[in-house]
Enzyme design. Structure first.
Site, PDB file in Angstrom:
ATOM      1  N   GLU A   1      34.250  43.848  37.485  1.00  0.00           N
ATOM      2  CA  GLU A   1      35.477  44.520  37.921  1.00  0.00           C
ATOM      3  C   GLU A   1      35.492  45.969  37.430  1.00  0.00           C
ATOM      4  O   GLU A   1      34.719  46.330  36.525  1.00  0.00           O
ATOM      5  CB  GLU A   1      36.688  43.769  37.359  1.00  0.00           C
ATOM      6  CG  GLU A   1      36.763  42.303  37.780  1.00  0.00           C
ATOM      7  CD  GLU A   1      37.182  42.081  39.231  1.00  0.00           C
ATOM      8  OE1 GLU A   1      36.976  42.980  40.076  1.00  0.00           O
ATOM      9  OE2 GLU A   1      37.692  40.987  39.520  1.00  0.00           O
TER      10      GLU A   1
ATOM     11  N   ASN B   1      38.130  46.602  45.483  1.00  0.00           N
ATOM     12  CA  ASN B   1      38.300  47.457  44.292  1.00  0.00           C
ATOM     13  C   ASN B   1      36.985  48.061  43.811  1.00  0.00           C
ATOM     14  O   ASN B   1      36.932  48.632  42.725  1.00  0.00           O
ATOM     15  CB  ASN B   1      38.964  46.658  43.156  1.00  0.00           C
ATOM     16  CG  ASN B   1      38.104  45.483  42.684  1.00  0.00           C
ATOM     17  OD1 ASN B   1      37.008  45.276  43.186  1.00  0.00           O
ATOM     18  ND2 ASN B   1      38.612  44.727  41.725  1.00  0.00           N
TER      19      ASN B   1
ATOM     20  N   ASP C   1      27.067  35.033  40.686  1.00  0.00           N
ATOM     21  CA  ASP C   1      28.225  34.652  39.869  1.00  0.00           C
ATOM     22  C   ASP C   1      28.712  33.247  40.187  1.00  0.00           C
ATOM     23  O   ASP C   1      28.277  32.625  41.153  1.00  0.00           O
ATOM     24  CB  ASP C   1      29.358  35.686  40.032  1.00  0.00           C
ATOM     25  CG  ASP C   1      29.589  36.089  41.485  1.00  0.00           C
ATOM     26  OD1 ASP C   1      29.164  35.345  42.389  1.00  0.00           O
ATOM     27  OD2 ASP C   1      30.185  37.149  41.709  1.00  0.00           O
TER      28      ASP C   1
ATOM     29  N   HIS D   1      34.215  46.383  43.090  1.00  0.00           N
ATOM     30  CA  HIS D   1      33.390  45.548  42.206  1.00  0.00           C
ATOM     31  C   HIS D   1      32.101  45.100  42.909  1.00  0.00           C
ATOM     32  O   HIS D   1      32.033  45.027  44.137  1.00  0.00           O
ATOM     33  CB  HIS D   1      34.174  44.355  41.628  1.00  0.00           C
ATOM     34  CG  HIS D   1      34.470  43.233  42.571  1.00  0.00           C
ATOM     35  ND1 HIS D   1      35.454  42.297  42.328  1.00  0.00           N
ATOM     36  CD2 HIS D   1      33.936  42.861  43.757  1.00  0.00           C
ATOM     37  CE1 HIS D   1      35.485  41.409  43.302  1.00  0.00           C
ATOM     38  NE2 HIS D   1      34.582  41.733  44.189  1.00  0.00           N
TER      39      HIS D   1
HETATM   40  P1  PGA Z   1      33.987  39.140  50.514  1.00  0.00           P
HETATM   41  O1  PGA Z   1      33.926  39.483  48.955  1.00  0.00           O
HETATM   42  O2  PGA Z   1      32.551  39.133  50.977  1.00  0.00           O
HETATM   43  O3  PGA Z   1      34.605  37.769  50.600  1.00  0.00           O
HETATM   44  O4  PGA Z   1      34.787  40.198  51.163  1.00  0.00           O
HETATM   45  C1  PGA Z   1      33.066  40.479  48.498  1.00  0.00           C
HETATM   46  C2  PGA Z   1      33.288  40.697  47.030  1.00  0.00           C
HETATM   47  O5  PGA Z   1      34.420  40.533  46.548  1.00  0.00           O
HETATM   48  O6  PGA Z   1      32.320  41.067  46.333  1.00  0.00           O
END
Ligand code: PGA
Length: 255
Positions: free
Chosen positions: A143, A136, A67, A138
């Site tokens: 999302e 959450n 992404d 995702h």
């Molecule tokens: P993080 O994010 O590795 O910074 O915890 C993971 C994500 O949101 O997919």
């Protein structure tokens, strides 16, 4: 799903890096799907160490990132292109032209998304996809509520995600509202998936993803439908799992 609960973040990262290194040694022209965020940084550090100390050769490797924020140029220090250069690509012998990150600055984003999918296909598909997980549930920027069959497209970021990521910006107002993300259908086509989670803040999401029902409200739960997923957590992120999971994989060999 193969679930491995390690004691520490370092052990989790070392195992993930070993799995990727095994693939790179067996298939020098492999295609690796990469993630950004805090979670994979330790894995990337270990891959860099293996490149420097053990001659792990990335010269033919192709990568596709999950992404990118819409509206951040590659020169912006919070863009995911910048992150990848800084945390991995600048420190290994990968050819930059073999590293793909979605273009968050494209004039015609839907066309750029379709082209991204086409490039993945042209390269023969992703051999192994590294994923983090959001608090959450995702995966990438898919999302809760995302179609489980979605393809690369623009998504509006949840407020929870913008809040989580505001730690990297001066204020939440500066966190972009949109991102280009590989879809869940795109991610599911990878031949193998390694999902990583560390810290207590990920424990509930990992339990829902691994042991909960398959639901678009926890996008990572769709991985239960993928035949070759390895979920690796540290002790804190594995704390809410009910199953009795080992600390070692059955095998390091990638399919
Ligand atoms: P993080 O994010 O590795 O910074 O915890 C993971 C994500 O949101 O997919």
């Amino acid at each position: 799903m193969e679930v491995i609960v390690k004691e520490t973040y370092e052990e989790m990262s070392r195992l993930a890096a070993q799995m990727v290194a095994e693939l790179v040694r067996k298939k020098p022209r492999c295609v690796i799907g990469l993630a950004t965020g805090s979670t994979p940084v330790g894995t990337y550090k270990e891959l860099i160490r293996m490149h420097k100390e053990e001659d792990l050769d990335f010269s033919q490797v192709v990568t596709f990132n999950l992404d990118e924020y819409v509206g951040l140029p590659p020169t912006h220090d919070q863009s995911y292109r910048y992150f990848m250069n800084d945390n991995l690509f600048n420190h290994i012998n990968i050819r930059k032209e073999n590293t793909y990150v979605p273009d968050g600055m494209a004039r015609d984003i839907p066309a750029a998304c379709a082209l991204y999918e086409e490039r993945i296909r042209e390269h023969g598909g992703v051999d192994v996809q590294i994923l983090g997980i959001g608090g959450n549930g995702h995966i990438a920027f898919n999302e809760p509520g995302s179609s489980l069959a979605s393809r690369t497209r623009v998504k509006t970021l949840d407020e929870a995600t913008r809040k989580d990521n505001s730690r990297f910006f001066d204020s939440i107002d500066q966190v972009p509202k949109y991102a280009v993300t590989m879809g869940i259908g795109t991610i599911m086509e990878a031949r193998q998936v390694i999902i990583l989670a560390n810290k207590e803040s990920k424990a509930a999401a990992m339990a829902a993803a691994v042991e909960g029902p398959i639901t678009a409200m926890c996008p990572a739960s769709v991985l239960q439908m993928h035949p070759t997923v390895t979920a690796i957590t540290d002790k804190a992120a594995g704390a809410k799992l009910k199953g009795d999971y080992p600390a070692e994989p059955h095998t390091l060999v990638l399919k």
